[in-house]
Design a protein around this motif. Structure first.
Motif, PDB file in Angstrom:
ATOM      1  N   ASP A  36     -17.781  -7.393 -25.599  1.00 10.01           N
ATOM      2  CA  ASP A  36     -17.278  -6.142 -25.657  1.00 10.01           C
ATOM      3  C   ASP A  36     -16.147  -5.920 -24.378  1.00 10.01           C
ATOM      4  O   ASP A  36     -15.284  -5.460 -24.561  1.00 10.01           O
ATOM      5  CB  ASP A  36     -18.084  -4.883 -25.826  1.00 10.01           C
ATOM      6  CG  ASP A  36     -18.908  -4.972 -27.154  1.00 10.01           C
ATOM      7  OD1 ASP A  36     -20.345  -4.396 -26.957  1.00 10.01           O
ATOM      8  OD2 ASP A  36     -18.534  -5.488 -28.046  1.00 10.01           O
ATOM      9  N   ALA A  37     -16.786  -6.485 -23.393  1.00  6.41           N
ATOM     10  CA  ALA A  37     -16.053  -6.564 -22.112  1.00  6.41           C
ATOM     11  C   ALA A  37     -16.392  -7.658 -21.193  1.00  6.41           C
ATOM     12  O   ALA A  37     -17.323  -8.203 -21.360  1.00  6.41           O
ATOM     13  CB  ALA A  37     -16.204  -5.282 -21.365  1.00  6.41           C
ATOM     14  N   PHE A  58     -12.062 -10.089 -11.807  1.00  3.11           N
ATOM     15  CA  PHE A  58     -11.277 -11.133 -12.212  1.00  3.11           C
ATOM     16  C   PHE A  58     -10.102 -11.342 -12.182  1.00  3.11           C
ATOM     17  O   PHE A  58      -9.249 -10.163 -12.130  1.00  3.11           O
ATOM     18  CB  PHE A  58     -11.853 -11.242 -13.865  1.00  3.11           C
ATOM     19  CG  PHE A  58     -13.209 -11.511 -14.211  1.00  3.11           C
ATOM     20  CD1 PHE A  58     -13.692 -12.793 -14.277  1.00  3.11           C
ATOM     21  CD2 PHE A  58     -13.949 -10.578 -14.244  1.00  3.11           C
ATOM     22  CE1 PHE A  58     -14.952 -13.188 -14.770  1.00  3.11           C
ATOM     23  CE2 PHE A  58     -15.483 -10.840 -14.720  1.00  3.11           C
ATOM     24  CZ  PHE A  58     -15.875 -12.154 -14.776  1.00  3.11           C
ATOM     25  N   PRO A  59      -9.493 -12.467 -11.771  1.00  2.69           N
ATOM     26  CA  PRO A  59      -8.190 -12.741 -11.691  1.00  2.69           C
ATOM     27  C   PRO A  59      -7.163 -12.182 -12.973  1.00  2.69           C
ATOM     28  O   PRO A  59      -7.961 -12.380 -14.032  1.00  2.69           O
ATOM     29  CB  PRO A  59      -7.866 -14.455 -11.604  1.00  2.69           C
ATOM     30  CG  PRO A  59      -9.311 -14.609 -11.075  1.00  2.69           C
ATOM     31  CD  PRO A  59     -10.212 -13.843 -11.783  1.00  2.69           C
ATOM     32  N   VAL A  60      -5.985 -11.939 -12.778  1.00  2.00           N
ATOM     33  CA  VAL A  60      -5.263 -11.446 -13.951  1.00  2.00           C
ATOM     34  C   VAL A  60      -4.893 -12.318 -14.933  1.00  2.00           C
ATOM     35  O   VAL A  60      -4.996 -11.814 -16.243  1.00  2.00           O
ATOM     36  CB  VAL A  60      -3.688 -10.967 -13.441  1.00  2.00           C
ATOM     37  CG1 VAL A  60      -3.213 -12.145 -12.700  1.00  2.00           C
ATOM     38  CG2 VAL A  60      -3.189 -10.104 -14.441  1.00  2.00           C
ATOM     39  N   GLY A  81      -7.777 -11.526 -23.838  1.00  2.00           N
ATOM     40  CA  GLY A  81      -7.162 -10.828 -24.906  1.00  2.00           C
ATOM     41  C   GLY A  81      -6.867 -11.664 -26.224  1.00  2.00           C
ATOM     42  O   GLY A  81      -6.436 -11.099 -27.142  1.00  2.00           O
ATOM     43  N   GLU A  82      -7.029 -13.100 -25.954  1.00  2.00           N
ATOM     44  CA  GLU A  82      -6.736 -14.036 -27.049  1.00  2.00           C
ATOM     45  C   GLU A  82      -8.067 -14.306 -27.938  1.00  2.00           C
ATOM     46  O   GLU A  82      -7.999 -15.104 -28.695  1.00  2.00           O
ATOM     47  CB  GLU A  82      -6.114 -15.331 -26.304  1.00  2.00           C
ATOM     48  CG  GLU A  82      -4.711 -15.050 -25.821  1.00  2.00           C
ATOM     49  CD  GLU A  82      -3.767 -14.577 -26.823  1.00  2.00           C
ATOM     50  OE1 GLU A  82      -3.331 -15.374 -27.867  1.00  2.00           O
ATOM     51  OE2 GLU A  82      -3.300 -13.401 -26.561  1.00  2.00           O
ATOM     52  N   ILE A  83      -9.236 -13.786 -27.157  1.00  2.00           N
ATOM     53  CA  ILE A  83     -10.386 -14.130 -27.993  1.00  2.00           C
ATOM     54  C   ILE A  83     -10.418 -13.832 -29.360  1.00  2.00           C
ATOM     55  O   ILE A  83      -9.955 -12.574 -29.789  1.00  2.00           O
ATOM     56  CB  ILE A  83     -11.399 -13.578 -27.113  1.00  2.00           C
ATOM     57  CG1 ILE A  83     -12.032 -14.096 -25.986  1.00  2.00           C
ATOM     58  CG2 ILE A  83     -12.837 -13.345 -28.203  1.00  2.00           C
ATOM     59  CD1 ILE A  83     -13.034 -13.490 -25.268  1.00  2.00           C
ATOM     60  N   GLY A  84     -10.906 -14.869 -30.184  1.00  2.00           N
ATOM     61  CA  GLY A  84     -10.753 -14.645 -31.467  1.00  2.00           C
ATOM     62  C   GLY A  84      -9.825 -15.485 -32.310  1.00  2.00           C
ATOM     63  O   GLY A  84      -9.832 -15.765 -33.577  1.00  2.00           O
ATOM     64  N   GLN A  85      -8.615 -15.922 -31.683  1.00  2.00           N
ATOM     65  CA  GLN A  85      -7.746 -16.880 -32.017  1.00  2.00           C
ATOM     66  C   GLN A  85      -8.154 -18.164 -32.544  1.00  2.00           C
ATOM     67  O   GLN A  85      -9.099 -18.725 -31.655  1.00  2.00           O
ATOM     68  CB  GLN A  85      -6.644 -17.031 -31.061  1.00  2.00           C
ATOM     69  CG  GLN A  85      -5.499 -15.836 -30.743  1.00  2.00           C
ATOM     70  CD  GLN A  85      -5.024 -15.568 -31.994  1.00  2.00           C
ATOM     71  OE1 GLN A  85      -4.669 -16.155 -32.958  1.00  2.00           O
ATOM     72  NE2 GLN A  85      -4.545 -14.239 -31.874  1.00  2.00           N
ATOM     73  N   TRP A 133      -1.203 -21.887 -20.934  1.00  2.00           N
ATOM     74  CA  TRP A 133      -0.358 -20.626 -21.341  1.00  2.00           C
ATOM     75  C   TRP A 133      -0.713 -19.665 -20.803  1.00  2.00           C
ATOM     76  O   TRP A 133      -0.106 -18.467 -20.601  1.00  2.00           O
ATOM     77  CB  TRP A 133      -0.766 -20.683 -22.991  1.00  2.00           C
ATOM     78  CG  TRP A 133      -0.268 -19.269 -23.643  1.00  2.00           C
ATOM     79  CD1 TRP A 133       1.247 -19.063 -24.248  1.00  2.00           C
ATOM     80  CD2 TRP A 133      -0.799 -18.124 -23.970  1.00  2.00           C
ATOM     81  NE1 TRP A 133       1.282 -18.116 -24.623  1.00  2.00           N
ATOM     82  CE2 TRP A 133       0.162 -17.299 -24.526  1.00  2.00           C
ATOM     83  CE3 TRP A 133      -2.095 -17.546 -23.362  1.00  2.00           C
ATOM     84  CZ2 TRP A 133      -0.386 -15.977 -24.904  1.00  2.00           C
ATOM     85  CZ3 TRP A 133      -2.299 -16.366 -23.852  1.00  2.00           C
ATOM     86  CH2 TRP A 133      -1.606 -15.639 -24.449  1.00  2.00           C
ATOM     87  N   ALA A 134      -2.003 -19.398 -20.642  1.00  2.00           N
ATOM     88  CA  ALA A 134      -2.838 -18.356 -19.945  1.00  2.00           C
ATOM     89  C   ALA A 134      -2.075 -17.903 -18.425  1.00  2.00           C
ATOM     90  O   ALA A 134      -1.867 -16.573 -18.017  1.00  2.00           O
ATOM     91  CB  ALA A 134      -4.069 -18.271 -19.803  1.00  2.00           C
TER      92      ALA A 134
END
Length: 245
Positions: free
Chosen positions: A100-101, A107-109, A116-120, A159-160
């Motif tokens: 959930d978080a 954590f580094p940026v 935010g890409e989790i689930g791709q 990419w990240a």
């Protein structure tokens, strides 16, 4: 009682004594043989055409070329699945459910950006997930890239980092990250982790220690998706921290 050999010899003498009969018999035999061969050949062609039509109907293709494309796509997908199975067997890693978080702490940026890409996830078959294609473009997408066949963990890490203004090694081989950035003796949150297990290489971002010889990392191409997964510490070959701008 007359034997078969005696019968044949007697008939042969009769035929020899009548040349015209001998000629006629030979002509008739030749005609019969011709039509028998022709019928068999025509039947063979007809049978083969029926089989081709049956196979094309089953495969839903209109030509041998289309059938070859379908076979190639299926074969590539099977190879991709085999590679994933080998990875799991080699590492003993287990897929983790989406958090959930992130765990509490700083954590580094780039980690938050990657999170935010989790689930791709990959798309089975010839189609590619456009988001994964965008990851690969950060390192130069191969012309024949297939997300369910090719490794894209390095593309995702690149990419990240690019998303927050940091350039990685721009290389699809995860091992390239082992000579990039600053070497760390121990992992810190957000550092790049490079793995090697039975010839397979992988790269991801360190999240936390998971005890009993395991760590959790966030990366791409983990069980065919972007997610946080559990990997063995013994398979780590390097921890690297991105260069500070």
């Amino acid at each position: 009682m007359e034997t078969l050999i005696e019968f044949v010899l007697r008939e042969w003498r009769v035929i020899r004594a009548a040349p015209l009969s001998f000629f006629v018999i030979n002509v008739l035999m030749a005609i019969l043989i011709f039509f028998a061969v022709e019928y068999h050949y025509a039947e063979t062609i007809s049978t083969q055409r029926e089989r081709i039509a049956l196979y094309q109907d089953k495969l839903k293709v209109g030509s041998p070329e289309e059938a070859e494309k379908q076979f190639t796509a299926l074969w590539n997908s099977l190879n991709g699945m085999t590679r994933r199975v080998n990875e799991l067997e080699a590492t003993g890693s287990l897929p983790q459910t989406k958090l959930d978080a992130l765990p509490e702490g700083t954590f580094p940026v780039w980690v938050r950006f990657a999170y935010g890409e989790i689930g791709q996830a990959e798309i089975f078959g010839p189609k590619n997930n456009p988001r994964i294609v965008s990851y690969m473009r950060s390192i130069g997408e191969p012309e024949d890239f297939q997300d369910d066949r090719d490794d894209w963990s390095s593309g995702f890490a690149e990419w990240a980092l690019n998303g927050v203004g940091i350039n990685g090694p721009k290389n699809n081989n995860p091992i390239a990250w082992a000579n990039w950035g600053t070497k760390l003796e121990k992992p810190v949150r957000g550092c790049v982790v490079i793995f090697s297990f039975d010839g397979l290489k992988h790269v991801a971002f360190y999240i936390e220690d998971d005890g009993e010889g395991f760590i959790k990392v966030l990366g791409g191409n983990q069980s065919d998706a972007v997610k946080i997964s559990r990997y063995a510490k013994k398979d780590v070959i390097a921890y690297r921290m991105p260069p500070q701008n």
